[in-house]
Design an enzyme around this catalytic site. Structure first.
Site, PDB file in Angstrom:
ATOM      1  N   GLY A  49       0.815  -1.229   0.000  1.00 14.96           N
ATOM      2  CA  GLY A  49       0.000   0.000   0.000  1.00 14.96           C
ATOM      3  C   GLY A  49       0.836   1.260   0.000  1.00 14.96           C
ATOM      4  O   GLY A  49       0.498   2.246   0.674  1.00 14.96           O
ATOM      5  N   GLY A  93      -0.360   5.027  -0.009  1.00 11.59           N
ATOM      6  CA  GLY A  93      -1.196   5.585   1.057  1.00 11.59           C
ATOM      7  C   GLY A  93      -0.544   6.767   1.767  1.00 11.59           C
ATOM      8  O   GLY A  93       0.667   6.996   1.695  1.00 11.59           O
ATOM      9  N   ARG A 130      -1.263  -0.354  -6.592  1.00 17.35           N
ATOM     10  CA  ARG A 130      -2.293  -1.028  -7.375  1.00 17.35           C
ATOM     11  C   ARG A 130      -2.162  -0.806  -8.865  1.00 17.35           C
ATOM     12  O   ARG A 130      -2.785  -1.507  -9.654  1.00 17.35           O
ATOM     13  CB  ARG A 130      -3.666  -0.570  -6.919  1.00 17.35           C
ATOM     14  N   LYS A 177       0.319   4.787 -10.374  1.00 19.60           N
ATOM     15  CA  LYS A 177       0.646   5.179  -8.995  1.00 19.60           C
ATOM     16  C   LYS A 177       2.135   4.984  -8.714  1.00 19.60           C
ATOM     17  O   LYS A 177       2.778   5.804  -8.074  1.00 19.60           O
ATOM     18  CB  LYS A 177      -0.192   4.397  -7.990  1.00 19.60           C
ATOM     19  N   ASP A 179      -5.455  -5.974  -6.047  1.00 22.12           N
ATOM     20  CA  ASP A 179      -6.499  -6.069  -5.030  1.00 22.12           C
ATOM     21  C   ASP A 179      -6.126  -7.128  -4.007  1.00 22.12           C
ATOM     22  O   ASP A 179      -5.974  -8.306  -4.350  1.00 22.12           O
ATOM     23  CB  ASP A 179      -7.837  -6.423  -5.695  1.00 22.12           C
ATOM     24  N   ILE A 180      -5.972  -6.689  -2.771  1.00 21.86           N
ATOM     25  CA  ILE A 180      -5.527  -7.614  -1.714  1.00 21.86           C
ATOM     26  C   ILE A 180      -6.650  -8.540  -1.235  1.00 21.86           C
ATOM     27  O   ILE A 180      -6.451  -9.317  -0.310  1.00 21.86           O
ATOM     28  CB  ILE A 180      -4.926  -6.837  -0.517  1.00 21.86           C
ATOM     29  N   TYR A 203     -15.591  -0.818   9.552  1.00 22.56           N
ATOM     30  CA  TYR A 203     -14.156  -0.509   9.492  1.00 22.56           C
ATOM     31  C   TYR A 203     -13.471  -0.981  10.785  1.00 22.56           C
ATOM     32  O   TYR A 203     -12.392  -1.586  10.736  1.00 22.56           O
ATOM     33  CB  TYR A 203     -13.950   0.992   9.262  1.00 22.56           C
ATOM     34  N   LYS A 227     -10.411  -3.815  11.003  1.00 19.78           N
ATOM     35  CA  LYS A 227      -9.069  -3.638  11.561  1.00 19.78           C
ATOM     36  C   LYS A 227      -8.800  -4.683  12.645  1.00 19.78           C
ATOM     37  O   LYS A 227      -7.691  -5.203  12.754  1.00 19.78           O
ATOM     38  CB  LYS A 227      -8.905  -2.220  12.130  1.00 19.78           C
ATOM     39  N   SER A 284      -8.759  10.618   7.064  1.00 20.83           N
ATOM     40  CA  SER A 284      -8.500  11.298   8.343  1.00 20.83           C
ATOM     41  C   SER A 284      -8.140  12.770   8.141  1.00 20.83           C
ATOM     42  O   SER A 284      -8.515  13.625   8.948  1.00 20.83           O
ATOM     43  CB  SER A 284      -7.423  10.562   9.157  1.00 20.83           C
TER      44      SER A 284
END
Ligand code: NAP
Length: 345
Positions: A12, A15, A38, A42, A62-63, A169, A173, A218
């Site tokens: 990732g 991110g 991905r 990117k 795609d994980i 979510y 996690k 966030s």
């Protein structure tokens, strides 16, 4: 003669948290990084920004498939010294909670962990980016009698998590992190494992070019307040514990530098609590924003620590041994980056 650089496989890499982590890994001069992204687009954009011979990319679209990491690990496994698994969906506007949040989180951590065991014989440490949402009980956030620490787990069940995306979510996690601890035991691994459990991550983007009109989840909360109107209402429900992204990046790297010390630990990264009001109080100290953005009821969040559940992360602070960046600095650095990009500084 300088020691040979160690290789980190970081999932990732595009991110928000991952880019700051890659930056600190490369800046340390101790690591080479293979980042999974991905798409080629990117990867190319990150390669241009980082401009480092120590950074390369693999493509993992795609994980959600357990074998998603296999090709990359078959190819590079023997070079990999450390794995940092940050990839996981962070979104609350999903249509299918199981498919969009839970499956990629759970299957993603299963897939990368199993690929690490199978194809990376020299692996020394595995770090998973979990979340404080694997720890906090969001339904009891306003319960000051609730005390949480590195041993706590959110109590949410799979069935309840399907009712709304925030709980979905939280469950995603928890299950992703629990999967790693469980597999570590079942497969009796010889490498170290650490979970990083950040609270709301705030602070600047690694590169100004990532400052777009809408930011990662966030930071978007802060971005909205920077672009609020002077008569906008303050959302009193927007509250949470916070940590700066640069501290989160640093916490991902410490376990690689001292595997034994951090093995088996969960690092609960929290530096106090904030509400939307605390953020506008800080933003209103910036001359370019004062009088132009929401004001609310200044300092009405100053007692927030006395109203909400209590987070005790003394163990994490002792293990890490560095001072966390203040909320004020996180917000001011975020705002100055945005204002600079918008030509308002
Ligand atoms: P972010 O910028 O949205 O990064 C998420 C990363 O995961 C991106 O690289 C994204 O790729 C990748 N990803 C998502 N779904 C994927 C999938 N199905 N297949 C492959 N890759 C996928 O969010 P972030 O805030 O940096 O979050 C990074 C990690 O920190 C996550 O594990 C998150 O749960 C955790 N965390 C974040 C916070 C926070 O406040 N930000 C707090 C605690 C924990 P694309 O860029 O291509 O979409």
């Amino acid at each position: 003669m300088s020691a040979e650089k160690q290789t980190v496989f970081l999932s990732g890499a595009s991110g928000y948290i991952a880019q700051q982590t890659v930056k600190q890994l490369l800046d340390s001069g101790k690591f080479k990084v293979i980042g999974s992204v991905r798409s080629e687009e990117k990867g190319n954009s990150l390669a241009k920004n980082f401009n480092s011979p120590d950074l390369s990319f693999v493509y993992v679209k795609d994980i959600s498939s357990e074998t998603a990491f296999d090709d990359a690990f078959k190819q590079y496994g023997s070079e990999i010294d450390y794995v940092v698994h940050t990839a996981s969906p962070v979104a609350f506007d999903v249509t299918d909670i199981n498919k969009d949040l839970i499956v990629p989180a759970k299957i993603g951590s299963t897939g990368i962990f199993k690929a690490s065991v199978k194809y990376a014989p020299n692996l020394k440490h595995f770090v998973i980016t979990s979340s404080s949402f694997a720890i906090l009980d969001l339904l009891r956030e306003n319960d000051h009698s609730l005390h949480l620490n590195e041993q706590s787990w959110n109590p949410i069940t799979y069935e309840d998590s399907l009712k709304d995306a925030v709980q979905g979510y939280c469950y995603s996690k928890k299950i992703a992190e629990q999967t790693v601890w469980k597999l570590g035991k079942e497969l009796n691994v010889k490498f170290g494992i650490t979970a990083i459990n950040p609270t709301y991550v705030l602070g600047p983007q690694c590169f100004d070019s990532s400052v777009t009109s809408v930011l990662n989840v966030s930071c978007e909360f802060v971005n909205k307040l920077i672009h609020s109107k002077s008569d906008s209402e303050i959302d009193k429900t927007f509250v949470g514990p916070n940590i700066d992204v640069r501290d989160v990046a640093r916490a991902h790297i410490e376990p690689l530098l001292n595997s034994e010390k951090f093995n088996g630990q969960r690092l609960l990264l929290s530096n106090g609590r904030f509400g939307a009001q605390s953020i506008v109080d800080i933003l209103n100290e910036i001359p370019q924003l004062k009088g132009k953005i929401a004001v609310g009821t200044p300092h009405s969040d100053d007692d927030i620590l006395n109203r909400m559940s209590v987070i005790n992360n003394e163990k994490t602070k002792e293990l890490l041994g560095f001072e966390f960046i203040s909320l004020e600095k996180s917000i001011k650095d975020t705002a100055s980056q945005i204002l600079k990009v918008e030509g308002k500084l």
